[in-house]
Design an enzyme around this catalytic site. Sequence first.
Site, PDB file in Angstrom:
ATOM      1  N   LYS A  21       0.801  -1.218   0.080  1.00 20.79           N
ATOM      2  CA  LYS A  21       0.119   0.106   0.029  1.00 20.79           C
ATOM      3  C   LYS A  21       0.949   1.326   0.028  1.00 20.79           C
ATOM      4  O   LYS A  21       0.742   2.171  -0.687  1.00 20.79           O
ATOM      5  CB  LYS A  21      -0.761  -0.083   1.150  1.00 20.79           C
ATOM      6  CG  LYS A  21      -1.899   1.093   1.338  1.00 20.79           C
ATOM      7  CD  LYS A  21      -2.815   0.917   2.477  1.00 20.79           C
ATOM      8  CE  LYS A  21      -2.131   1.212   3.744  1.00 20.79           C
ATOM      9  NZ  LYS A  21      -3.137   1.734   4.684  1.00 20.79           N
ATOM     10  N   ARG A  26       2.881   5.997  -3.167  1.00 22.13           N
ATOM     11  CA  ARG A  26       4.064   6.896  -3.676  1.00 22.13           C
ATOM     12  C   ARG A  26       4.265   6.723  -5.143  1.00 22.13           C
ATOM     13  O   ARG A  26       4.549   7.645  -5.810  1.00 22.13           O
ATOM     14  CB  ARG A  26       5.300   6.424  -2.730  1.00 22.13           C
ATOM     15  CG  ARG A  26       5.199   6.843  -1.105  1.00 22.13           C
ATOM     16  CD  ARG A  26       6.517   6.120  -0.515  1.00 22.13           C
ATOM     17  NE  ARG A  26       6.551   6.640   0.676  1.00 22.13           N
ATOM     18  CZ  ARG A  26       5.697   6.471   1.797  1.00 22.13           C
ATOM     19  NH1 ARG A  26       4.852   5.671   1.809  1.00 22.13           N
ATOM     20  NH2 ARG A  26       6.069   6.850   3.236  1.00 22.13           N
ATOM     21  N   GLY A  92      -4.407   8.228   5.979  1.00 24.34           N
ATOM     22  CA  GLY A  92      -3.494   8.888   6.493  1.00 24.34           C
ATOM     23  C   GLY A  92      -2.019   9.246   5.444  1.00 24.34           C
ATOM     24  O   GLY A  92      -1.535  10.434   5.637  1.00 24.34           O
ATOM     25  N   ARG A 120      -7.635  12.506  12.872  1.00 25.44           N
ATOM     26  CA  ARG A 120      -6.092  12.456  13.127  1.00 25.44           C
ATOM     27  C   ARG A 120      -5.338  13.470  12.900  1.00 25.44           C
ATOM     28  O   ARG A 120      -5.732  14.234  12.105  1.00 25.44           O
ATOM     29  CB  ARG A 120      -5.711  11.138  12.072  1.00 25.44           C
ATOM     30  CG  ARG A 120      -6.058   9.934  12.505  1.00 25.44           C
ATOM     31  CD  ARG A 120      -5.587   9.053  11.315  1.00 25.44           C
ATOM     32  NE  ARG A 120      -6.621   8.354  10.875  1.00 25.44           N
ATOM     33  CZ  ARG A 120      -6.681   7.652   9.623  1.00 25.44           C
ATOM     34  NH1 ARG A 120      -5.342   7.360   9.036  1.00 25.44           N
ATOM     35  NH2 ARG A 120      -7.701   7.275   8.955  1.00 25.44           N
ATOM     36  N   SER A 165       8.812   9.569  11.758  1.00 29.22           N
ATOM     37  CA  SER A 165       7.775   9.447  10.983  1.00 29.22           C
ATOM     38  C   SER A 165       8.284   9.463   9.613  1.00 29.22           C
ATOM     39  O   SER A 165       8.568  10.698   8.844  1.00 29.22           O
ATOM     40  CB  SER A 165       6.868  10.677  11.574  1.00 29.22           C
ATOM     41  OG  SER A 165       5.679  10.631  10.656  1.00 29.22           O
ATOM     42  N   ASP A 316       3.015  -0.753  12.153  1.00 33.43           N
ATOM     43  CA  ASP A 316       1.948  -1.118  11.672  1.00 33.43           C
ATOM     44  C   ASP A 316       1.380  -2.614  12.271  1.00 33.43           C
ATOM     45  O   ASP A 316       0.330  -3.003  12.118  1.00 33.43           O
ATOM     46  CB  ASP A 316       1.799  -0.919  10.356  1.00 33.43           C
ATOM     47  CG  ASP A 316       1.370   0.316   9.802  1.00 33.43           C
ATOM     48  OD1 ASP A 316       1.041   1.239  10.434  1.00 33.43           O
ATOM     49  OD2 ASP A 316       1.791   0.684   8.536  1.00 33.43           O
ATOM     50  N   LYS A 343      -3.878   6.524  15.334  1.00 33.70           N
ATOM     51  CA  LYS A 343      -4.080   5.790  14.065  1.00 33.70           C
ATOM     52  C   LYS A 343      -5.426   5.891  13.598  1.00 33.70           C
ATOM     53  O   LYS A 343      -6.271   6.742  14.338  1.00 33.70           O
ATOM     54  CB  LYS A 343      -3.580   4.385  14.278  1.00 33.70           C
ATOM     55  CG  LYS A 343      -1.810   4.338  14.291  1.00 33.70           C
ATOM     56  CD  LYS A 343      -1.289   4.983  13.065  1.00 33.70           C
ATOM     57  CE  LYS A 343       0.149   4.729  13.141  1.00 33.70           C
ATOM     58  NZ  LYS A 343       0.993   4.984  11.724  1.00 33.70           N
ATOM     59  N   ARG A 347      -5.178   2.280  18.886  1.00 32.18           N
ATOM     60  CA  ARG A 347      -4.840   0.775  18.592  1.00 32.18           C
ATOM     61  C   ARG A 347      -4.228   0.229  19.820  1.00 32.18           C
ATOM     62  O   ARG A 347      -4.497  -1.016  20.225  1.00 32.18           O
ATOM     63  CB  ARG A 347      -3.916   0.619  17.533  1.00 32.18           C
ATOM     64  CG  ARG A 347      -4.440   0.885  16.158  1.00 32.18           C
ATOM     65  CD  ARG A 347      -3.458   0.656  14.827  1.00 32.18           C
ATOM     66  NE  ARG A 347      -4.269   0.683  13.827  1.00 32.18           N
ATOM     67  CZ  ARG A 347      -3.935   0.862  12.615  1.00 32.18           C
ATOM     68  NH1 ARG A 347      -2.467   0.865  12.464  1.00 32.18           N
ATOM     69  NH2 ARG A 347      -4.380   1.131  11.531  1.00 32.18           N
ATOM     70  N   ARG A 391      -6.626  -2.892  10.751  1.00 26.31           N
ATOM     71  CA  ARG A 391      -5.390  -3.688  11.404  1.00 26.31           C
ATOM     72  C   ARG A 391      -6.352  -4.122  12.499  1.00 26.31           C
ATOM     73  O   ARG A 391      -5.742  -5.369  13.226  1.00 26.31           O
ATOM     74  CB  ARG A 391      -4.345  -3.115  11.552  1.00 26.31           C
ATOM     75  CG  ARG A 391      -3.644  -2.286  10.415  1.00 26.31           C
ATOM     76  CD  ARG A 391      -2.255  -2.131  10.644  1.00 26.31           C
ATOM     77  NE  ARG A 391      -1.641  -1.208   9.282  1.00 26.31           N
ATOM     78  CZ  ARG A 391      -1.536  -2.022   8.166  1.00 26.31           C
ATOM     79  NH1 ARG A 391      -1.645  -3.230   8.045  1.00 26.31           N
ATOM     80  NH2 ARG A 391      -1.132  -1.384   7.190  1.00 26.31           N
TER      81      ARG A 391
END
Length: 436
Positions: A21, A26, A92, A120, A165, A316, A343, A347, A391
């Site tokens: 993903k 990108r 995001g 977010r 990040s 993740d 997220k 989570r 997730r």
Amino acid sequence: MNSKTIFPASLGGSVNVPGDKSISQRVAMLASLAEGTSKVTGYLNGEDARSTLSAMEQMGATAEFRDGALFITGVAGQLRPPAEPLNMGNSGTGARLLAGLVAGAGFEATMIGDESLSSRPMGRIRNPLELMGAHIGLTGKRGTLPMVICGGKLQGTGYLLPMASAQVKSCVLLAGLYAEGKTTVVEPRPTRDHTEKLFQALDIPIQINGLEISIEGFGAAGPRFKARDFVIPGDFSSAAFWIVAIAARPGAELLLEHVGLNPRRTALLDVLKRMGADIEVTVAEAKGDPYGTIKVRGAQLTGTVIEGDEIPNLIDEIPILSVAAALADGPTDIRDAAELRVKESDRIAEMVKNLRRFGVEVEEKDDGMVVTGPATLKTPAGAIDSHDDHRIAMSVAILNTFSTGAIQIENVGCVDTSYPEFWQHMERLGGKVESL
């Protein structure tokens, strides 16, 4: 259907997971900026990747799926103002990275998203983009979407990331394509480097010196580089669910082929091996992101400590790692993962709550959790709500394959954002799923 019933199962076999993903998004951006038409094989046809591609089409690129591939014709660096707000759905990654391109493109655009994305924080990208000369208006509560971006005439800058990040790093580098002069980003810890690898594959001048990444901007005229063909490997974060499902199941075996093996994505493998997992990896030679084959044989795992520099490279995978921890012998201490609080859902809180419903001993921390196993799982009473977090939904589904009874998971449509074939693949590997 937006609800699934998951039954206990013994999983094993082989499966090919869908395209990565993060790389797909990108590639959609960079191929849309290129001069000419790029052929993209393995593009993830999930909601997040589709929303990113749609946004690029709104700004002048053209895209067509045919003959099993995606063909993207770029704008040669000259994006055009979108006629309507850019709807990033639940993504995001798409929102934060695309904000960098829009900030450099020299026009005003509004970015919106669904309820989850609109909760977010976006302040982490506003600060560096405004240092470069853009104006970022965050009109939602607590610095969130909708976001109004007024860009153009950016100046290169040096920016020390306050937190590790990859999304913020990539946002700044993409904005730097349109800046005058050099843009440098310094990371506190290594993060995913898909953007850097794609820049190198497209011959975009980039310098990497440890944790310092620099590019020379093309200025307001925009970047100029030629289209090329891309082959996107399978998404390691999608493979992670099956890797854990087998690694924690003595006697089971799994084969995954053509999976992305970027070292900055695969810290899960190091953690599982430390826990006693039997994992064999074969890496193929490739320009750009490496890929290869993963063989997993189930074993009894033992607890470990997960912290520090390895956290950004498995952020993740922590929800599914907490499942492995529940089945392992002894405590597993997950630290330095406070980013999980912001997220698609919180989570940390959601996995702690769900593990407890299965009878797992778990202590919630501000930046993680301590899970003590091995747990004798009990079937929770009542349905489990994913809170629209893909997730969480997939992690709970894997957890229940180790239980003794069926469970119902609600709001599973979110799984389509990253892994549309998840339920079919579960059945292919021996699971049983019913739609409600």
